[in-house]
Design an enzyme around this catalytic site. Sequence first.
Site, mmCIF file in Angstrom:
data_model
loop_
_atom_site.group_PDB
_atom_site.id
_atom_site.type_symbol
_atom_site.label_atom_id
_atom_site.label_comp_id
_atom_site.label_asym_id
_atom_site.label_seq_id
_atom_site.Cartn_x
_atom_site.Cartn_y
_atom_site.Cartn_z
ATOM 1 N N ASN A 136 7.206 -3.495 -2.869
ATOM 2 C CA ASN A 136 8.631 -2.504 -2.364
ATOM 3 C C ASN A 136 8.480 -1.800 -1.997
ATOM 4 O OD1 ASN A 136 7.298 -1.091 -4.740
ATOM 5 N ND2 ASN A 136 9.371 -1.298 -5.860
ATOM 6 N N HIS A 138 6.337 1.209 -3.182
ATOM 7 C CA HIS A 138 5.747 1.907 -3.521
ATOM 8 C C HIS A 138 4.454 2.722 -3.548
ATOM 9 C CE1 HIS A 138 4.817 -0.182 -7.318
ATOM 10 N NE2 HIS A 138 4.169 -0.458 -6.657
ATOM 11 N N GLU A 143 8.797 4.817 -6.345
ATOM 12 C CA GLU A 143 9.138 3.942 -6.331
ATOM 13 C C GLU A 143 10.277 3.297 -4.682
ATOM 14 O OE1 GLU A 143 8.495 1.155 -7.747
ATOM 15 O OE2 GLU A 143 9.171 0.508 -9.463
HETATM 16 C C1 F6R Z 1 -1.278 1.170 -9.300
HETATM 17 C C2 F6R Z 1 -0.686 1.836 -7.851
HETATM 18 C C3 F6R Z 1 0.276 0.502 -7.481
HETATM 19 C C4 F6R Z 1 -0.765 -1.001 -7.307
HETATM 20 C C5 F6R Z 1 0.351 -1.496 -6.116
HETATM 21 C C6 F6R Z 1 -0.266 -2.552 -5.588
HETATM 22 O O1 F6R Z 1 -2.247 2.299 -10.021
HETATM 23 O O2 F6R Z 1 -0.689 2.703 -8.255
HETATM 24 O O3 F6R Z 1 1.243 1.674 -6.584
HETATM 25 O O4 F6R Z 1 -1.775 0.102 -6.313
HETATM 26 O O5 F6R Z 1 1.580 -1.868 -7.042
HETATM 27 O O6 F6R Z 1 -0.665 -3.710 -6.714
HETATM 28 P P1 F6R Z 1 -1.370 -4.816 -6.122
HETATM 29 O O7 F6R Z 1 -2.751 -4.233 -5.517
HETATM 30 O O8 F6R Z 1 -1.888 -5.429 -7.555
HETATM 31 O O9 F6R Z 1 -0.780 -5.418 -5.558
#
Ligand code: F6R
Length: 237
Positions: A136, A138, A143
Amino acid sequence: MEYLYAQDNLSLGQMAARWVAREILAAPNLVLGLPTGSTPIGMYEYLARLDQEGLISFTQARTFNLDEYVGLTVDHPQSYAYFMREHFWSKVDLPENHVDIPRGDVPDLAVECLRYDEAIRSAGGIGVQILGLGLNGHIGFNEPSHNMEIRTHVVDLTAETIQANTRFFQDSGAVPRQAVTMGVGSIMQADKILLLVSGESKRDILNKTLYGPVNTEVPASVLQLHADLTVLTDIKL
Ligand code: F6R
């Protein structure tokens, strides 16, 4: 912005590790901002290998993690502290007192947020911030919202993020609804940012992040305004 293309997830991990290794070799006392999640796992694995082979060392480095779930202790297998221990802290020569991560299990989260910002400030701020990208948009757990928080804060996770995280928990009811996250200001104040993005499912959000309007509905779009952003991805836009 620099755009680095990796053939696949495996080479993305290797390229990210080499990129970080160069930074550590140039500045052994680097302050690193670190993400958890699926995307950086390969990078941590290769960094640990380079460290174990004696090619790099983290003895003088410091690290600050982006975020942690509210309510999970550091020993909970789904906590980000546990993830970091498993994938990185226990595998490299980083001194224990050189790593920091927000605590989501303390009674006063407001005090914890202030402590975390102060710790980052007294380390001199983040030198290199590594980020993953949420489906999304973030970054950390900042968020999509009507506003952007600058400093470390408690956030209500969106339904989309809770859904995306369900894969790590036994049942969706066990997924934490809140997290403590570094704010967008601390991220943007880093000297350099490395954004890691892997997998076709992120094509649309990567496009919006890099080429869409800068707005709070796609928090990562603010990265367009950073003076030293490197995007490392296996998605050819
Ligand atoms: C986790 C974080 C999140 C992830 C994001 C992508 O510490 O900061 O912003 O980087 O949700 O997560 P993955 O790599 O699991 O797709």
